[in-house]
Design a protein around this motif. Structure first.
Motif, PDB file in Angstrom:
ATOM      1  N   UNK A   1     -18.180  14.513  40.913  1.00  0.00           N
ATOM      2  CA  UNK A   1     -19.411  14.254  40.168  1.00  0.00           C
ATOM      3  C   UNK A   1     -19.627  15.415  39.203  1.00  0.00           C
ATOM      4  N   UNK A   2     -19.359  15.176  37.935  1.00  0.00           N
ATOM      5  CA  UNK A   2     -19.432  16.235  36.927  1.00  0.00           C
ATOM      6  C   UNK A   2     -20.559  15.911  35.958  1.00  0.00           C
ATOM      7  N   UNK A   3     -21.777  16.175  36.415  1.00  0.00           N
ATOM      8  CA  UNK A   3     -22.977  15.842  35.646  1.00  0.00           C
ATOM      9  C   UNK A   3     -23.930  17.028  35.594  1.00  0.00           C
ATOM     10  N   UNK A   4     -24.698  17.148  34.522  1.00  0.00           N
ATOM     11  CA  UNK A   4     -25.823  18.084  34.545  1.00  0.00           C
ATOM     12  C   UNK A   4     -26.884  17.556  35.495  1.00  0.00           C
ATOM     13  N   UNK A   5     -27.868  18.377  35.827  1.00  0.00           N
ATOM     14  CA  UNK A   5     -28.927  17.930  36.725  1.00  0.00           C
ATOM     15  C   UNK A   5     -29.622  16.685  36.176  1.00  0.00           C
ATOM     16  N   UNK A   6     -29.525  15.599  36.906  1.00  0.00           N
ATOM     17  CA  UNK A   6     -30.212  14.348  36.566  1.00  0.00           C
ATOM     18  C   UNK A   6     -30.182  13.458  37.800  1.00  0.00           C
ATOM     19  N   UNK A   7     -31.009  12.429  37.807  1.00  0.00           N
ATOM     20  CA  UNK A   7     -31.127  11.559  38.970  1.00  0.00           C
ATOM     21  C   UNK A   7     -29.789  10.919  39.334  1.00  0.00           C
ATOM     22  N   UNK A   8     -28.997  10.554  38.315  1.00  0.00           N
ATOM     23  CA  UNK A   8     -27.733   9.868  38.586  1.00  0.00           C
ATOM     24  C   UNK A   8     -26.751  10.741  39.364  1.00  0.00           C
ATOM     25  N   UNK A   9     -26.880  12.045  39.268  1.00  0.00           N
ATOM     26  CA  UNK A   9     -26.031  12.925  40.069  1.00  0.00           C
ATOM     27  C   UNK A   9     -26.298  12.696  41.555  1.00  0.00           C
ATOM     28  N   UNK A  10     -27.570  12.608  41.913  1.00  0.00           N
ATOM     29  CA  UNK A  10     -27.933  12.381  43.314  1.00  0.00           C
ATOM     30  C   UNK A  10     -27.522  10.981  43.764  1.00  0.00           C
ATOM     31  N   UNK A  11     -27.668  10.009  42.873  1.00  0.00           N
ATOM     32  CA  UNK A  11     -27.220   8.652  43.184  1.00  0.00           C
ATOM     33  C   UNK A  11     -25.722   8.648  43.465  1.00  0.00           C
ATOM     34  N   UNK A  12     -24.959   9.373  42.644  1.00  0.00           N
ATOM     35  CA  UNK A  12     -23.510   9.414  42.822  1.00  0.00           C
ATOM     36  C   UNK A  12     -23.092  10.034  44.143  1.00  0.00           C
ATOM     37  N   UNK A  13     -23.756  11.148  44.517  1.00  0.00           N
ATOM     38  CA  UNK A  13     -23.444  11.772  45.804  1.00  0.00           C
ATOM     39  C   UNK A  13     -23.680  10.795  46.949  1.00  0.00           C
ATOM     40  N   UNK A  14     -24.869  10.208  46.959  1.00  0.00           N
ATOM     41  CA  UNK A  14     -25.220   9.318  48.062  1.00  0.00           C
ATOM     42  C   UNK A  14     -24.355   8.062  48.075  1.00  0.00           C
ATOM     43  N   UNK A  15     -23.925   7.605  46.899  1.00  0.00           N
ATOM     44  CA  UNK A  15     -23.053   6.424  46.846  1.00  0.00           C
ATOM     45  C   UNK A  15     -21.695   6.724  47.474  1.00  0.00           C
ATOM     46  N   UNK A  16     -21.177   7.933  47.230  1.00  0.00           N
ATOM     47  CA  UNK A  16     -19.915   8.315  47.881  1.00  0.00           C
ATOM     48  C   UNK A  16     -20.089   8.316  49.393  1.00  0.00           C
ATOM     49  N   UNK A  17     -21.198   8.893  49.860  1.00  0.00           N
ATOM     50  CA  UNK A  17     -21.458   8.943  51.297  1.00  0.00           C
ATOM     51  C   UNK A  17     -21.600   7.542  51.889  1.00  0.00           C
ATOM     52  N   UNK A  18     -22.199   6.651  51.125  1.00  0.00           N
ATOM     53  CA  UNK A  18     -22.388   5.266  51.574  1.00  0.00           C
ATOM     54  C   UNK A  18     -21.045   4.622  51.919  1.00  0.00           C
ATOM     55  N   UNK A  19     -19.983   5.082  51.216  1.00  0.00           N
ATOM     56  CA  UNK A  19     -18.654   4.511  51.427  1.00  0.00           C
ATOM     57  C   UNK A  19     -17.814   5.307  52.413  1.00  0.00           C
ATOM     58  N   UNK A  20     -18.384   6.369  52.990  1.00  0.00           N
ATOM     59  CA  UNK A  20     -17.632   7.208  53.902  1.00  0.00           C
ATOM     60  C   UNK A  20     -16.735   8.202  53.192  1.00  0.00           C
ATOM     61  N   UNK A  21     -16.972   8.411  51.899  1.00  0.00           N
ATOM     62  CA  UNK A  21     -16.176   9.346  51.111  1.00  0.00           C
ATOM     63  C   UNK A  21     -16.933  10.662  50.950  1.00  0.00           C
ATOM     64  N   UNK A  22     -16.200  11.703  50.596  1.00  0.00           N
ATOM     65  CA  UNK A  22     -16.822  12.991  50.274  1.00  0.00           C
ATOM     66  C   UNK A  22     -17.157  13.020  48.790  1.00  0.00           C
ATOM     67  N   UNK A  23     -18.116  13.854  48.446  1.00  0.00           N
ATOM     68  CA  UNK A  23     -18.450  14.096  47.050  1.00  0.00           C
ATOM     69  C   UNK A  23     -18.165  15.555  46.731  1.00  0.00           C
TER      70      UNK A  23
END
Length: 492
Positions: free
Chosen positions: A60-82
């Motif tokens: 996840x290569x983003x500046x601070x924004x809501x989508x960064x947090x969405x991306x982290x949690x989406x990886x976790x949702x799939x059992x993947x690391x971020x």
């Protein structure tokens, strides 16, 4: 206490009453807990189409924004690391982290984002509503949630493996020590590629249904605007930011703020006192490592705060001071700070030797020198690697920096060792003053002579406009040392 997936405390498991509460926002939009949950589910469905699944990784290569947090949690949702990546990284730096982490896909904010040949998914193209194609979450506490890379100041960056159990334990400890509840509002402006912002300002407030406002980049003007608009109850910052705020002529309305957190680098007692006197809220200094999932000691929000210490151990952790032979030292004795607890990392990714060196005999060895008092409050003396050996005498830069900070015109000070043919190393200081201060090297040297033995008095003091910082806001001592790398003949 057993620890579970960090997913257990994210919005899709929140009570129905929290669905309509504001959860997280930035300067573009604000999402309720329900909206955030749907965004995460939809993003997870998208990532799954790229082959992301259990055991995989998402960069996840983003500046601070809501989508960064969405991306982290989406990886976790799939059992993947971020693995969050500093968005200012060069192609070489970014590609190293992407390749070392084994990332399957990169989440970026523009088509030019470095992706090391991996597929690139743009944040603005993330879907907003799920199709319902994923099975229920099945992530366990043992699985890796985050791969946070160390700064690499002593070599190639290492990926710190933090499990869901680590995140669950740490967020619980932060909530307990900082007395967080659903009515709290956290202003987040530290970079989200670092554990401080991720744990103190993201997962901990989420855990209790509190609200987070994400600032894209810290600025004094933006901070004061958010203070008025968002009315935060707490925020976490580094000493540099508090120095900037104290040096500003403009005051904001801090009446909503319960406390501020100061971490990531040592703060002088003068700065902590000046901040509290100027703005009227309590400042709690803490201490921790990425390898310890953020924090191991924090001064209490509602209790005795001891200036010059980083507070007692967080609940559930054991922090001790150890001698070189492995003996646990009594209060008042100086030694290496070591840590035990469910927050301690799984290890370094693909670095078994480095892992074994850092995690020895059941302890996380920090490389920091500290002293515990009778009440269990820890004082950090210095980094072992920052110690200066002058003519066989061990000198700790932090002691000298503390003396320099005692001068009323000094905003920041950093002390490093300079190679010397006679003594091996000599003490050199870099000092930045407040905007209107008129600093003189001789005055600073006199302050040192009055408070330090002769061998600790700097051989040279360099006045600078500002000290170099690394991306997290810590003073970049390797850069300062590189300026002094050429051996010289120095008399003292």
């Amino acid at each position: 206490m057993s620890h579970q997936s960090a997913l257990a405390h994210l919005p899709w498991n929140s009570p129905a009453a929290a669905e309509a509460r504001d959860c997280v926002g930035d300067d573009r939009h604000t999402l309720t807990f329900g909206e955030f949950a749907r965004r995460v589910e939809a993003a997870a469905e998208q990532l799954a189409e790229y082959g992301v699944g259990p055991g995989g990784a998402v960069a996840v290569m983003l500046p601070n924004r809501v989508e960064l947090l969405v991306g982290l949690a989406a990886a976790w949702r799939l059992g993947a690391a971020a693995t969050p990546i500093n968005p200012t990284f060069t192609a070489r730096e970014a590609e190293y982290q992407i390749e070392d982490s084994g990332a399957v896909v990169v989440l970026g904010d523009n088509p030019g984002t470095h992706s090391a040949g991996r597929p690139l998914l743009l944040a603005d193209e993330l879907r907003r509503e799920p199709a319902g194609t994923l099975p229920p979450p099945a992530t366990t506490g043992d699985e890796i949630a985050l791969l946070i890379y160390t700064s690499g100041s002593t070599g190639r960056p290492k990926g710190v493996m933090l499990s869901h159990a680590n995140l669950d334990a740490m967020s619980s400890m932060i909530v307990e020590r900082m007395l967080l509840g659903p009515e709290d509002r956290c202003l987040l402006f530290l970079p989200l590629f670092h554990v401080n912002a991720l744990l103190v300002s993201f997962l901990a407030p989420f855990r209790v249904g509190a609200q987070t406002r994400v600032m894209g980049r810290f600025s004094v003007a933006g901070f004061f605007a958010a203070l008025t608009d968002f009315r935060p109850t707490y925020f976490s910052a580094v000493p540099t930011i508090y120095s900037m705020l104290v040096s500003q002529p403009v005051d904001g309305d801090f009446s909503s703020v319960r406390f501020g957190v100061c971490g990531a680098a040592p703060a002088s007692a003068e700065l902590l006192t000046a901040t509290q006197e100027r703005f009227g809220f309590g400042l709690v200094e803490g201490y921790g490592l990425t390898e310890g999932c953020c924090a191991s000691c924090v001064n209490p929000v509602d209790g005795v705060r001891k200036l010059g210490t980083v507070g007692p151990a967080l609940p559930g952790q054991r922090v001790e001071v150890m001698a070189p032979d492995g003996t646990i030292l009594p209060p008042g004795e100086r030694g290496e700070v070591v840590i035990q607890g469910p927050n301690v990392m799984v290890g370094y990714l693909n670095r078994p030797e480095a892992t074994a060196e850092t995690l020895r005999e059941g302890w996380l060895h920090t490389g920091d020198v500290g002293i515990l008092d009778e009440d269990g409050y820890l004082r950090i003396v210095d980094r072992i690697k920052d110690m200066i050996i002058r003519g066989g005498e061990n000198i700790y830069p932090k002691e000298i920096e503390t003396v320099l900070h005692g001068h009323p015109g000094v905003l920041e000070a950093a002390v490093v060792g300079q190679p010397d043919e006679t003594y091996g190393e000599v003490v050199v200081a870099y000092v930045a003053g407040y905007p209107d201060a008129e600093l003189r090297v001789e005055d600073l040297l006199e302050t040192c002579r009055a408070n330090l033995t002769k061998v600790k008095v700097p051989a040279a003091i360099h006045l600078v406009d500002a000290l170099p910082k690394n991306p997290v806001g810590k003073v970049d001592k390797p850069t300062l040392r590189s300026r002094l790398a050429a051996p010289s003949q120095t008399s003292a």
